[in-house]
Design an enzyme around this catalytic site. Structure first.
Site, PDB file in Angstrom:
ATOM      1  N   SER A 224       0.777  -1.221  -0.128  1.00 30.05           N
ATOM      2  CA  SER A 224      -0.144   0.126   0.022  1.00 30.05           C
ATOM      3  C   SER A 224       0.864   1.253   0.148  1.00 30.05           C
ATOM      4  O   SER A 224       2.186   1.286   0.325  1.00 30.05           O
ATOM      5  CB  SER A 224      -0.996  -0.095   1.251  1.00 30.05           C
ATOM      6  OG  SER A 224      -1.571   1.117   1.292  1.00 30.05           O
ATOM      7  N   TYR A 237      -2.401  -0.622  10.490  1.00 31.13           N
ATOM      8  CA  TYR A 237      -2.660  -1.300   8.956  1.00 31.13           C
ATOM      9  C   TYR A 237      -1.430  -0.805   8.169  1.00 31.13           C
ATOM     10  O   TYR A 237      -0.582  -1.606   7.438  1.00 31.13           O
ATOM     11  CB  TYR A 237      -3.763  -0.490   8.328  1.00 31.13           C
ATOM     12  CG  TYR A 237      -3.961  -0.975   6.762  1.00 31.13           C
ATOM     13  CD1 TYR A 237      -4.466  -1.893   6.347  1.00 31.13           C
ATOM     14  CD2 TYR A 237      -3.493  -0.047   5.924  1.00 31.13           C
ATOM     15  CE1 TYR A 237      -4.603  -2.422   5.003  1.00 31.13           C
ATOM     16  CE2 TYR A 237      -3.659  -0.305   4.485  1.00 31.13           C
ATOM     17  CZ  TYR A 237      -4.320  -1.395   4.132  1.00 31.13           C
ATOM     18  OH  TYR A 237      -4.263  -1.711   2.837  1.00 31.13           O
TER      19      TYR A 237
END
Length: 331
Positions: A224, A237
């Site tokens: 990401s 995350y």
């Protein structure tokens, strides 16, 4: 072989994810929600791949079903013509019931691969992915379960090998995400769910797959933009995505002598069930507005990157790379 729809680990994990989500949702209501600027128009570079903000105001229950989204994500990539880049190869894609994973499964099939679709408990979405893969003329099986469970990962890999006879490509894509405004808001349950899914799941799947992989095989991890830039409300995350970057580069070096390549794709904001199953409806309506293109990507804008990394025709000299697909220098 019939698809598996167990009511055990996957369903229990989905329930646990919903409990984590409910706690954050209740706190958001008491805190008064969030806001952001969406005044600038979305940029459409190349083909018209809207959505533009505002997106539908919608909040999904975890783990999130694509068929529940009011604005259907685009994953079929109708302008993409297959050319046999993955002819007669076999791929496992985790989190392939929806979003990026579904788009990847479809393009892999279009390039000639048979696909095993791994997912948590979103049975209806997984059935749709299977139908789309088969519409491309390739074989597909669906396997439900929790990648946090090493035993499930070993059984799923074995089922795919038993069905298709080999394994050439592993795409680690399954993920858990739940925003939190402060570090104190992140419970141990949430922390472990995120770590065990996003990092543990990748380790488990790679370890289970490797005994079946030969020279020329590859592993592709989904990381990401948050691994590079961080995210103030995705502390756990973002940390896992940074770990995935390090895992990708380390495993690439570790497996090089065995002729197995390892790379990763780093998306920016993408219109999938992941974020509507994370943020409140008001925040979802503005999702991607702060990106360089002022909009989220469609899953079909990500999937060609996975084909590039998977195919020995295009990616044979690419190893240990983190390929950004962010719509700009900073998502």
């Amino acid at each position: 072989m019939a698809s598996q729809h167990p009511k055990g680990d996957g369903a229990r994990t989905a329930d646990a994810q919903r409990r984590i989500q409910s706690r954050i949702d209740r706190k958001e209501v008491s805190d008064g929600g969030t806001s952001s600027d969406t005044s600038k128009k979305a940029v459409q570079a190349g083909l018209d791949r809207k959505p533009e903000n505002p997106l539908p105001r919608q909040h999904l229950k975890k783990p999130g079903n694509e068929h529940d989204l009011e604005l259907e994500p685009r994953f079929l990539a109708p302008g993409y013509l297959g050319s046999g880049k993955l002819e007669d190869m076999v791929a496992i894609v985790t989190g392939a019931d929806s979003g990026i994973g579904r788009a990847v499964a479809v393009l892999f099939a279009r390039e000639g691969a048979d696909v095993a679709v791994l997912y948590l408990d979103e049975h209806e979405d997984a059935k749709t992915t299977k139908e789309c893969v088969e519409a491309e003329g390739r074989r597909c099986i669906t396997i439900a379960g929790d990648v946090r469970d090493a035993g499930f990962c070993e059984r799923a890999v074995q089922q795919a090998v038993d069905e298709f006879g080999k394994l050439d490509i592993l795409v680690n894509n399954a993920a858990f995400q739940q925003h939190a405004k402060t570090l104190e808001d992140i419970t141990d349950d949430q922390l472990m769910m995120t770590l065990e899914t996003n990092v543990g799941g990748y380790f488990h799947m790679a370890r289970a797959a490797l005994p079946h992989m030969q020279e020329g095989a590859c592993i592709i991890n989904t990381t990401s933009e948050t691994a590079i830039f961080g995210s103030k409300e995705l502390l756990d995350y973002s940390a896992t995505k940074g770990a995935i970057n390090a895992f990708t580069m380390s495993l690439a070096s570790n497996l090089l002598e065995r002729g197995i390549r390892v790379n990763a794709v780093a998306p920016g904001p993408v219109w999938t069930p992941l974020n509507p199953a994370d943020r409140d409806a008001e925040s979802v309506s503005k999702f991607g507005a702060k990106s360089d293109m002022k909009r989220p990507a469609q899953p079909e804008e990500l999937s060609p990157a996975y084909v590039f990394l998977a195919s020995p025709v295009t990616g044979s000299y690419v190893n240990g790379a983190i390929l950004p697909v962010m719509g700009g220098p900073r998502g």
